[in-house]
Design a protein around this motif. Structure first.
Motif, PDB file in Angstrom:
ATOM      1  N   UNK A  61       0.835  -1.201   0.000  1.00 21.13           N
ATOM      2  CA  UNK A  61       0.000   0.000   0.000  1.00 21.13           C
ATOM      3  C   UNK A  61       0.875   1.259   0.000  1.00 21.13           C
ATOM      4  N   UNK A  62       1.682   1.411  -1.045  1.00 23.64           N
ATOM      5  CA  UNK A  62       2.562   2.566  -1.153  1.00 23.64           C
ATOM      6  C   UNK A  62       1.743   3.850  -1.229  1.00 23.64           C
ATOM      7  N   UNK A  67      -1.055   5.770   7.011  1.00 23.78           N
ATOM      8  CA  UNK A  67      -2.420   5.449   7.411  1.00 23.78           C
ATOM      9  C   UNK A  67      -2.523   4.001   7.891  1.00 23.78           C
ATOM     10  N   UNK A  68      -1.925   3.069   7.136  1.00 21.79           N
ATOM     11  CA  UNK A  68      -1.977   1.655   7.511  1.00 21.79           C
ATOM     12  C   UNK A  68      -1.266   1.433   8.837  1.00 21.79           C
ATOM     13  N   UNK A  69      -0.096   2.052   9.023  1.00 23.64           N
ATOM     14  CA  UNK A  69       0.651   1.890  10.269  1.00 23.64           C
ATOM     15  C   UNK A  69      -0.141   2.428  11.453  1.00 23.64           C
ATOM     16  N   UNK A  70      -0.800   3.565  11.274  1.00 22.43           N
ATOM     17  CA  UNK A  70      -1.591   4.154  12.359  1.00 22.43           C
ATOM     18  C   UNK A  70      -2.768   3.257  12.725  1.00 22.43           C
ATOM     19  N   UNK A 123       9.370  -0.873  -9.205  1.00 21.06           N
ATOM     20  CA  UNK A 123       8.887   0.504  -9.087  1.00 21.06           C
ATOM     21  C   UNK A 123       8.120   0.911 -10.343  1.00 21.06           C
ATOM     22  N   UNK A 124       8.635   0.499 -11.499  1.00 21.24           N
ATOM     23  CA  UNK A 124       7.969   0.828 -12.750  1.00 21.24           C
ATOM     24  C   UNK A 124       6.580   0.232 -12.844  1.00 21.24           C
ATOM     25  N   UNK A 125       6.419  -0.991 -12.326  1.00 21.01           N
ATOM     26  CA  UNK A 125       5.100  -1.630 -12.376  1.00 21.01           C
ATOM     27  C   UNK A 125       4.098  -0.895 -11.491  1.00 21.01           C
ATOM     28  N   UNK A 126       4.531  -0.442 -10.328  1.00 19.50           N
ATOM     29  CA  UNK A 126       3.629   0.308  -9.454  1.00 19.50           C
ATOM     30  C   UNK A 126       3.278   1.662 -10.079  1.00 19.50           C
ATOM     31  N   UNK A 127       4.261   2.320 -10.687  1.00 17.46           N
ATOM     32  CA  UNK A 127       3.988   3.602 -11.344  1.00 17.46           C
ATOM     33  C   UNK A 127       3.059   3.424 -12.538  1.00 17.46           C
ATOM     34  N   UNK A 128       3.281   2.338 -13.302  1.00 14.33           N
ATOM     35  CA  UNK A 128       2.422   2.077 -14.454  1.00 14.33           C
ATOM     36  C   UNK A 128       0.993   1.775 -14.013  1.00 14.33           C
ATOM     37  N   UNK A 129       0.860   1.027 -12.916  1.00 15.57           N
ATOM     38  CA  UNK A 129      -0.484   0.715 -12.410  1.00 15.57           C
ATOM     39  C   UNK A 129      -1.184   1.984 -11.938  1.00 15.57           C
ATOM     40  N   UNK A 130      -0.431   2.876 -11.281  1.00 15.36           N
ATOM     41  CA  UNK A 130      -1.019   4.148 -10.854  1.00 15.36           C
ATOM     42  C   UNK A 130      -1.449   4.985 -12.044  1.00 15.36           C
ATOM     43  N   UNK A 157      -0.322 -10.497 -10.735  1.00 18.42           N
ATOM     44  CA  UNK A 157       1.098 -10.808 -10.814  1.00 18.42           C
ATOM     45  C   UNK A 157       1.929 -10.118  -9.738  1.00 18.42           C
ATOM     46  N   UNK A 158       1.470  -8.967  -9.251  1.00 19.69           N
ATOM     47  CA  UNK A 158       2.292  -8.195  -8.321  1.00 19.69           C
ATOM     48  C   UNK A 158       1.564  -7.924  -7.000  1.00 19.69           C
ATOM     49  N   UNK A 159       0.430  -7.218  -7.062  1.00 17.36           N
ATOM     50  CA  UNK A 159      -0.185  -6.716  -5.840  1.00 17.36           C
ATOM     51  C   UNK A 159      -0.634  -7.841  -4.903  1.00 17.36           C
TER      52      UNK A 159
END
Length: 213
Positions: A61-62, A67-70, A123-130, A157-159
């Motif tokens: 959950x980048x 929020x998740x930690x809290x 990192x590229x996959x997360x940026x592409x998904x965003x 495949x990733x999340x």
């Protein structure tokens, strides 16, 4: 405002400081450790907050780690400020090994194959998904066709493997950090209370001497 920076950083400078702080990650780590130890709370609650923050860095959950930690710290009755500080465990130097370990564990648990080249494109996959998510949300309001196939592949495949696989290494690392931090915080607070008590005693003795004279 009182706490506003006098020298406004450019977006490029802010990004560079995020990847590598001006004082280096070693100095940044010492600063965070010092702040956590001085939190006005019990060692147990602070250590539980550290557990929550470290565990959160193993989740996909980048952008929502604070929020998740809290939330996790709240559920564990841990110190929320400690949990936010402990998310520092996940930084540009550790995100790739954390992600690869979580993905490998997730694909192993799910019985699927892990792409060995994912460490070069994580990192590229997360940026592409965003980017795909943003484009599809815009398409919903612009009367354009939305293509969710890329996000569907990213989820499978990733999340999802990342989310499942991060549980085991996240629990292990968070528990180790909890066990290491608890006695350190307890000793630090005891020494700090002893120093404060000694200062008050010294002030009291000086006051008695000045009164007697």
């Amino acid at each position: 405002m009182v706490f506003r920076r006098r020298d406004r950083r450019s977006p490029l400078r802010a990004l560079a400081d995020f990847v590598w702080p001006r004082g280096g990650w070693g100095r940044a780590f010492l600063y965070v450790k010092h702040r956590v130890r001085r939190l006005p709370d019990s060692p147990e609650r602070i250590a539980r907050g550290i557990w929550a923050g470290v565990f959160t860095t193993f989740t996909p959950f980048y952008g929502l780690h604070f929020l998740v930690a809290a939330i996790i710290a709240r559920m564990m009755n841990g110190n929320i400020l400690a949990s936010l500080s402990a998310t520092f465990f996940g930084n540009p130097l550790t995100y790739v090994p954390i992600g690869v370990a979580s993905l490998q564990t997730g694909h192993w648990l799910l019985g699927t194959e892990f792409d060995e080249e994912v460490d070069k494109s994580l990192v590229g996959k997360f940026l592409a998904a965003g980017g795909d998510l943003k484009d599809n949300l815009v398409a919903l309001f612009m009367d354009k066709p939305a293509d969710w196939q890329g996000l569907h592949l990213f989820y499978n495949e990733v999340f999802y493997p990342y989310m499942i696989g991060g549980i085991i290494p996240g629990i292990i690392c968070a528990t180790v950090c909890y066990m290491l931090s608890l006695p350190v915080i307890r000793v630090y607070q005891q020494r700090r209370r002893a120093k404060i008590k000694a200062k008050f005693e010294a002030i009291k003795q000086r006051a008695e001497v000045s009164t007697g004279s």
